[in-house]
Enzyme design. Sequence first.
Site, mmCIF file in Angstrom:
data_model
loop_
_atom_site.group_PDB
_atom_site.id
_atom_site.type_symbol
_atom_site.label_atom_id
_atom_site.label_comp_id
_atom_site.label_asym_id
_atom_site.label_seq_id
_atom_site.Cartn_x
_atom_site.Cartn_y
_atom_site.Cartn_z
ATOM 1 N N ASP A 19 0.706 -1.198 -0.061
ATOM 2 C CA ASP A 19 0.020 -0.056 0.014
ATOM 3 C C ASP A 19 0.728 1.197 -0.163
ATOM 4 O OD1 ASP A 19 -2.002 -1.803 0.035
ATOM 5 O OD2 ASP A 19 -2.626 -1.292 2.299
ATOM 6 N N ASP A 61 -4.241 -14.030 3.988
ATOM 7 C CA ASP A 61 -5.765 -14.343 3.361
ATOM 8 C C ASP A 61 -6.379 -13.249 3.945
ATOM 9 O OD1 ASP A 61 -7.910 -15.318 2.261
ATOM 10 O OD2 ASP A 61 -6.864 -17.284 2.199
ATOM 11 N N ASN A 62 -6.886 -12.333 2.952
ATOM 12 C CA ASN A 62 -7.893 -11.327 3.495
ATOM 13 C C ASN A 62 -9.275 -11.743 3.518
ATOM 14 O OD1 ASN A 62 -6.543 -8.955 3.663
ATOM 15 N ND2 ASN A 62 -5.866 -8.906 1.582
#
Length: 647
Positions: free
Chosen positions: A305, A413-414
């Site tokens: 990000d 893992d989102n």
Amino acid sequence: MHRTRTTAATALAVALAVIPLAGMSGSSGAAAARIADAGDSPGAAASVSPTPQSVHDRSDHVTITRSVTVVAGPGTDAPALALVTRTLKDAGARHVVRAGRATSRDGQLTVYVDGAGAARTLRELDAGGAGGLPADGYALAIGAGRIALAGKDATGTYYAAQTLRQLLPHSDRPGARVRGTAVRDWPATPLRGVIEGFYGTPWSHQARLDQLDFSAEHKMNIYVYSPKDDAYLREKWRDRYPAGRLAQIKELVDRARARHVEFTYALSPGLSVCYSSDADVEALTAKFGTLWDIGVRTFAVPLDDISYTKWNCAADKARFGTGGGAAGAAQSQLLNRVNREFIARHRGAQPLQMVPTEYADLKASPYKKALATRLDRNVLVEWTGVGVIAPTISVAQARQARDLFGHRILLWDNYPVNDYVSKRLMLGPFNGRAPGVPGRLAGITANPMIQPAASELALHTVADYVWNDRAYDARASWRDAIRELAGGDARAERALHAFADVNYTSAINPHQAPELAAAIDRFREDGRAGRLDGVLRDLRNAPAVLRDRLDSRAFVRESKPWLDATRAWGDAARDALRLIEADRAGDTATARQLRQRIPELVKTAKSYVYVDMKGKRIPVVVGDGVLDTFVADALAGHGASRAARTG
């Protein structure tokens, strides 16, 4: 948007002289243990979750006696022994006595934990030993008046004690009989756990402590501290923590160690770091040093990000050039220096973890090539699958990620994270991850919701999958999770099931409210309003039942606007069903009253909001596409029937 973390790849090939469950699909958690290899009764093994790799019932039993002797091997893990003692007392034993060897008192239960006595008893009870197992593996046997458990390592012994906790009953007096059982078990992937890596309101200190307890009970062994809105991890990454904040982190580290969970500290310098600056490298390692001093042994440097097309200092452009390849080279240099100047110089430090800026695809690029060729080989690279929230992850994708990044992969893992859609609770199961994926990874960490207690439903299913993916069944695991959270209260379980069903949909569970939708479809086929009304009544009453009976007050508190909306949508849907029935019966007066009342009920149902950390009011949704559609169809049908009558 919330950003990711990942878990990395390493295959477990273990030949064990046991009856494996690994090849059996269609069962999970308690369900898979029921498919044990022998015996016509499931016995106590039916309650074990995550599903053991091998479990079978024996024909004998043990009795929990008033006094129990625990014989422990030298250096046996203290938390495991404490858990065994507490479990025996919860099962009805009045006195649990530690001894160097078994006593000769007739009829008294003896429990062997590690050591020669445990090894001998495990062999005699057909459970083998722990020697040939992978890390965190264990063997456990109950039978012939004895209990024995042993781990490959200290964590394995602790996990054996957690399984014993599930196998023994709760009783306020001695005398309970426990069916004989033999278990031989190990995890599908080395690292299994949770990453607090979302945007929005960070979890409270108590919620993190609770999560560490939950992780231990579910055999998860890593917690990554990486809340995006902790300024000391990102904007103020160079600054030392205030004493009070550091003391809280130390409490987390201590709790994690006592629960055999690895506390991972993730510092994100990418918003302002100058990669070529010695001062910034020193600032980063100095910050890690303060965390090392309070017990942290695992560190991560997320570089997600951020922009890698703009440098934070002119020196980086002069040194590395421009473009993705330059960014990969600069990040590799920074990480390698941290790895060599801090991790390598601190005995006991675990492998450094990093999150690449390109973390959500499998496209070859100059950036990934730079990481593959320049980054130290022992650094774990985190990856989210294909997409920030990957709908599915295959074995081939996991293999390709390892090849593309040139490093072991830790899957971030989102799921069940909801920071990108905070109007929803994600209460469905872990889904869309193929059998065999964990064996290709160094591990899997799940990014949870802003709501920590509500996250436990999904995290229970994550724990089941990452421990034994071959036996995993998402729906069975989900039902087990609901049962566990309900704490044995049948009414609370039924209400929680209804509430979770209308908060089910996500990127990995695309069908909203599958059970309610099926009930509505049945009504449309057979016209039996009474049966559907019973389903809607249970849904409407579920919030009150949960508020009254669910032990997890945190779950109730976190879910408040969704509980309120569920009650209101239940009222609207039941009136919509009555409207349909009134139209069918030609009862125009009742239909007219309902038609006038329903819009106000819908308005109320849509009025509940979640207030985020910035004070923004976000209308919540439950059962969207199912409840609202059913109500809208009823109103439209009334309009059509009215038009037909007047036409």
